[in-house]
Motif scaffolding. Structure first.
Motif, PDB file in Angstrom:
ATOM      1  N   SER A 162       0.816  -1.216   0.000  1.00  0.00           N
ATOM      2  CA  SER A 162       0.000   0.000   0.000  1.00  0.00           C
ATOM      3  C   SER A 162       0.849   1.264   0.000  1.00  0.00           C
ATOM      4  O   SER A 162       0.324   2.366  -0.055  1.00  0.00           O
ATOM      5  N   LEU A 163       2.162   1.137   0.040  1.00  0.00           N
ATOM      6  CA  LEU A 163       3.065   2.286   0.074  1.00  0.00           C
ATOM      7  C   LEU A 163       3.212   2.910  -1.309  1.00  0.00           C
ATOM      8  O   LEU A 163       3.094   2.222  -2.319  1.00  0.00           O
ATOM      9  N   SER A 164       3.518   4.179  -1.331  1.00  0.00           N
ATOM     10  CA  SER A 164       3.882   4.815  -2.605  1.00  0.00           C
ATOM     11  C   SER A 164       5.306   4.391  -2.944  1.00  0.00           C
ATOM     12  O   SER A 164       6.022   3.839  -2.097  1.00  0.00           O
ATOM     13  N   ILE A 165       5.738   4.667  -4.159  1.00  0.00           N
ATOM     14  CA  ILE A 165       7.092   4.279  -4.559  1.00  0.00           C
ATOM     15  C   ILE A 165       8.129   4.976  -3.691  1.00  0.00           C
ATOM     16  O   ILE A 165       9.089   4.353  -3.231  1.00  0.00           O
ATOM     17  N   ALA A 166       7.947   6.264  -3.402  1.00  0.00           N
ATOM     18  CA  ALA A 166       8.907   7.007  -2.573  1.00  0.00           C
ATOM     19  C   ALA A 166       8.965   6.441  -1.154  1.00  0.00           C
ATOM     20  O   ALA A 166      10.052   6.285  -0.583  1.00  0.00           O
ATOM     21  N   GLU A 167       7.804   6.115  -0.574  1.00  0.00           N
ATOM     22  CA  GLU A 167       7.782   5.527   0.765  1.00  0.00           C
ATOM     23  C   GLU A 167       8.454   4.160   0.780  1.00  0.00           C
ATOM     24  O   GLU A 167       9.199   3.831   1.708  1.00  0.00           O
ATOM     25  N   LEU A 168       8.198   3.373  -0.257  1.00  0.00           N
ATOM     26  CA  LEU A 168       8.795   2.044  -0.341  1.00  0.00           C
ATOM     27  C   LEU A 168      10.310   2.124  -0.479  1.00  0.00           C
ATOM     28  O   LEU A 168      11.034   1.368   0.173  1.00  0.00           O
ATOM     29  N   GLU A 169      10.792   3.042  -1.309  1.00  0.00           N
ATOM     30  CA  GLU A 169      12.243   3.215  -1.459  1.00  0.00           C
ATOM     31  C   GLU A 169      12.879   3.584  -0.121  1.00  0.00           C
ATOM     32  O   GLU A 169      13.910   3.023   0.248  1.00  0.00           O
ATOM     33  N   GLU A 170      12.282   4.520   0.604  1.00  0.00           N
ATOM     34  CA  GLU A 170      12.816   4.943   1.900  1.00  0.00           C
ATOM     35  C   GLU A 170      12.784   3.793   2.897  1.00  0.00           C
ATOM     36  O   GLU A 170      13.748   3.565   3.634  1.00  0.00           O
ATOM     37  N   VAL A 182      19.459   0.227  -2.856  1.00  0.00           N
ATOM     38  CA  VAL A 182      18.147   0.679  -3.326  1.00  0.00           C
ATOM     39  C   VAL A 182      18.373   1.857  -4.260  1.00  0.00           C
ATOM     40  O   VAL A 182      19.048   2.817  -3.920  1.00  0.00           O
ATOM     41  N   PHE A 183      17.817   1.771  -5.456  1.00  0.00           N
ATOM     42  CA  PHE A 183      17.918   2.807  -6.475  1.00  0.00           C
ATOM     43  C   PHE A 183      16.562   3.500  -6.604  1.00  0.00           C
ATOM     44  O   PHE A 183      15.576   3.046  -6.031  1.00  0.00           O
ATOM     45  N   PRO A 184      16.477   4.604  -7.386  1.00  0.00           N
ATOM     46  CA  PRO A 184      15.199   5.322  -7.483  1.00  0.00           C
ATOM     47  C   PRO A 184      14.010   4.490  -7.974  1.00  0.00           C
ATOM     48  O   PRO A 184      12.892   4.716  -7.543  1.00  0.00           O
ATOM     49  N   ASP A 185      14.205   3.531  -8.847  1.00  0.00           N
ATOM     50  CA  ASP A 185      13.055   2.774  -9.341  1.00  0.00           C
ATOM     51  C   ASP A 185      13.205   1.267  -9.180  1.00  0.00           C
ATOM     52  O   ASP A 185      12.371   0.514  -9.668  1.00  0.00           O
ATOM     53  N   HIS A 186      14.259   0.822  -8.500  1.00  0.00           N
ATOM     54  CA  HIS A 186      14.452  -0.608  -8.290  1.00  0.00           C
ATOM     55  C   HIS A 186      15.434  -0.845  -7.140  1.00  0.00           C
ATOM     56  O   HIS A 186      15.995   0.100  -6.600  1.00  0.00           O
ATOM     57  N   PHE A 187      15.619  -2.103  -6.803  1.00  0.00           N
ATOM     58  CA  PHE A 187      16.594  -2.460  -5.784  1.00  0.00           C
ATOM     59  C   PHE A 187      17.254  -3.785  -6.132  1.00  0.00           C
ATOM     60  O   PHE A 187      16.711  -4.579  -6.897  1.00  0.00           O
ATOM     61  N   THR A 242      16.332  -8.969  -7.356  1.00  0.00           N
ATOM     62  CA  THR A 242      16.206  -7.710  -8.077  1.00  0.00           C
ATOM     63  C   THR A 242      14.724  -7.367  -8.132  1.00  0.00           C
ATOM     64  O   THR A 242      13.912  -8.186  -8.554  1.00  0.00           O
ATOM     65  N   GLY A 243      14.388  -6.174  -7.676  1.00  0.00           N
ATOM     66  CA  GLY A 243      12.993  -5.762  -7.672  1.00  0.00           C
ATOM     67  C   GLY A 243      12.795  -4.459  -8.413  1.00  0.00           C
ATOM     68  O   GLY A 243      13.626  -3.563  -8.339  1.00  0.00           O
ATOM     69  N   ILE A 244      11.694  -4.367  -9.145  1.00  0.00           N
ATOM     70  CA  ILE A 244      11.340  -3.163  -9.904  1.00  0.00           C
ATOM     71  C   ILE A 244      10.018  -2.643  -9.348  1.00  0.00           C
ATOM     72  O   ILE A 244       9.079  -3.404  -9.147  1.00  0.00           O
ATOM     73  N   PHE A 245       9.960  -1.328  -9.107  1.00  0.00           N
ATOM     74  CA  PHE A 245       8.760  -0.703  -8.555  1.00  0.00           C
ATOM     75  C   PHE A 245       7.861  -0.216  -9.691  1.00  0.00           C
ATOM     76  O   PHE A 245       8.318   0.469 -10.594  1.00  0.00           O
ATOM     77  N   LEU A 246       6.583  -0.549  -9.614  1.00  0.00           N
ATOM     78  CA  LEU A 246       5.588  -0.094 -10.590  1.00  0.00           C
ATOM     79  C   LEU A 246       4.396   0.491  -9.850  1.00  0.00           C
ATOM     80  O   LEU A 246       3.959  -0.047  -8.832  1.00  0.00           O
TER      81      LEU A 246
END
Length: 166
Positions: free
Chosen positions: A14-22, A50-55, A72-76
């Motif tokens: 349920s997190l946003s991409i920015a929250e998940l990255e942090e 952790v990178f801006p759009d993946h980890f 390796t994970g990609i955020f969508l």
């Protein structure tokens, strides 16, 4: 059946991409060079970046384990949070080594099979490289699948442990 094992899975949070990255930055230990005496105890289960759009990460361990899944994970963006597409695979160096080793043993098997069929050599000579070939094709699958379940359960625990009320 694949020669080198891998797995894919999708998780939604349920997190946003920015929250998940942090959140992942806080819960994934940074890569370090490990020397004797420099390893510190940590409660973090994964080590990586952790990178801006993946980890990219792997399970933290004090021992060497060639078959630890590399995650390796990609955020969508998803309608109600973030979808994370996760790939688990064996390290690239181990993959290259296994391909080369299996190719060499396969060539040895072909030579011994040729010797058995044309030069009347004993049959067991061809069975030795065949047995080695079977063992080294099964070994990565066994090692990977033993570690894969632990890694997936820890990923799920880490992503579901987010304090939603904060």
């Amino acid at each position: 059946m694949k020669l080198i094992p891998s797995a894919k899975l999708e998780m939604t949070t349920s997190l946003s991409i920015a929250e998940l990255e942090e959140y992942l930055r806080e819960n994934i230990q940074q890569n370090r060079n490990y020397r004797i005496g420099s390893i510190k105890k940590s409660n973090k289960y994964f080590v990586g970046t952790v990178f801006p759009d993946h980890f990219k990460c792997k399970k933290f361990t004090y021992q060497k384990n060639s078959f630890l899944p590399q995650v390796t994970g990609i955020f969508l963006e998803a309608p109600q949070g973030t979808k994370v597409k996760i790939n688990l695979k064996v390290d690239s160096f181990v993959t290259i080594f296994l391909y080369l080793f299996i190719a060499v043993i396969f060539c040895v098997f072909l030579v011994t099979f040729f010797m058995v069929t044309t030069q009347d050599s004993a049959l067991y000579i061809a069975l030795i490289p065949l047995a080695i070939l079977i063992i080294f094709m099964a070994l990565p699958h066994i090692g990977f699948h033993l570690e894969k379940e632990h890694t997936i359960s820890e990923l799920k625990k880490m992503l579901s442990a987010y304090p939603h009320g904060q």
